[in-house]
Design an enzyme around this catalytic site. Structure first.
Site, PDB file in Angstrom:
ATOM      1  N   HIS A   1       0.821  -1.211   0.000  1.00 62.62           N
ATOM      2  CA  HIS A   1       0.000   0.000   0.000  1.00 62.62           C
ATOM      3  C   HIS A   1       0.856   1.262   0.000  1.00 62.62           C
ATOM      4  CE1 HIS A   1      -3.745   2.222   0.648  1.00 62.62           C
ATOM      5  NE2 HIS A   1      -3.022   3.011   1.426  1.00 62.62           N
TER       6      HIS A   1
ATOM      7  N   HIS B   1       3.145   6.163  -1.860  1.00 64.31           N
ATOM      8  CA  HIS B   1       3.814   7.307  -1.232  1.00 64.31           C
ATOM      9  C   HIS B   1       5.336   7.207  -1.338  1.00 64.31           C
ATOM     10  CE1 HIS B   1       0.060   8.780   0.472  1.00 64.31           C
ATOM     11  NE2 HIS B   1      -0.208   7.550   0.861  1.00 64.31           N
TER      12      HIS B   1
ATOM     13  N   LYS C   1      -4.637  10.241  -8.392  1.00 59.26           N
ATOM     14  CA  LYS C   1      -4.341  10.383  -6.968  1.00 59.26           C
ATOM     15  C   LYS C   1      -4.434  11.878  -6.683  1.00 59.26           C
ATOM     16  CE  LYS C   1      -2.485   9.135  -2.893  1.00 59.26           C
ATOM     17  NZ  LYS C   1      -3.029   8.166  -1.957  1.00 59.26           N
TER      18      LYS C   1
END
Length: 290
Positions: free
Chosen positions: A161, A177, A223
């Site tokens: 993730h 990220h 995003k």
């Protein structure tokens, strides 16, 4: 995690020590060059359209010799193609992938960053002093599979993730990220950088900043905003977010700290014994030379 100033001050000191020890961090304008371009616009919730305020890629140059020559980066990159990006699709972990996970953890354990993080967590009673136990703890936090989409099997883990990124219902990007993954996906035309996000229009980042809030699309899905470190080593991020995770029992932990020149909000979500997500938000910077 206690919200007292004393607790935040201690955490600030710990994270700044991690920063100082991160000798594998790449240097802006030397090891990599980015082009921030325009400020990203608003994206309505559920929308898959974002106006492109950046005609060129974010990364103009990255020294790939560093990515291939530093062990933690090399082992980190080997993990990026091990996952099904769609939530709801069960992950199948091969023996080779298990081996790659362990090689990554082993390589991190050889760094001063992770040695310091381990020592600190032992001092706080959050980890065993036995390296093998700590490696298993890291494995559980980052690589243990769990259900993110309840309709399917074990379809996610913290590493996937946070560092790889996922897609939800084929409609939105979640997680993602990490700057190395961003660079590699952008290089292969899977990522389209849309622009940077400034907080409350009060702060404009510059191209030497090691933390940015970005807007982008990944394989056509938007995003709207994603905070990420730029140039830091994989072990720095794993160490930093592991410390925050283990020092809190809250479902969501948010701490504001000053790391080097940056005032950051660091956010960690818990998913049982594992990380659900973790990311930095850049609040401000002193713009001094690193």
């Amino acid at each position: 995690m206690a919200r007292s100033q004393q607790a935040n001050q201690e955490l600030t000191e710990v994270l700044n020590q991690l920063w100082r020890l991160d000798t594998n961090r790449l240097k802006p304008e030397t090891d990599y060059i980015i082009s921030l371009q325009g400020k990203a616009g608003y994206v309505a919730q559920g929308s898959n359209y974002a106006r492109d305020r950046a005609r060129a890629p974010l990364f103009t140059y990255v020294n790939e010799d560093k990515l291939k020559g530093i062990e933690t980066y090399l082992h980190f990159i080997n993990l990026l193609d091990n996952y099904e990006t769609s939530t709801g699709v069960s992950e199948k972990v091969t023996s080779e992938e298990l081996h790659e996970n362990r090689l990554f953890i082993e390589s991190m354990m050889e760094t001063d960053v992770m040695k310091y993080a381990h020592k600190y967590l032992v001092s706080k009673g959050q980890s065993s002093s036995e390296p093998g136990q700590f490696k298993r703890q890291l494995y559980d936090i980052w690589f243990r599979l769990y259900h993110r989409d309840r309709s399917g099997g074990q379809d996610s883990c913290g590493f996937e993730h946070v560092f790889v990124g996922e897609t939800k219902f084929g409609q939105e990007v979640t997680g993602f990220h990490n700057w190395v993954q961003f660079y590699l996906q952008e290089k292969h035309d899977h990522v389209d950088y849309k622009g940077y996000k400034a907080r409350d229009n009060k702060y404009t980042p510059d191209e030497d900043d090691h933390v940015l809030n970005l807007q982008f699309s990944w394989n056509g899905l938007v995003k709207p905003i994603g905070g990420c470190f730029i140039g830091v080593s994989p072990e720095f991020e794993v160490a930093l977010f592991t410390i925050i995770f283990l020092m809190s029992t809250q479902k969501m932990t948010s701490v504001v700290v000053k790391v080097d020149e940056y005032v950051l909000e660091l956010v960690v979500y818990r998913h049982g014994r594992s990380i659900g997500t973790s990311y930095p938000k850049l609040l401000s910077s002193n713009h001094k030379d690193l």
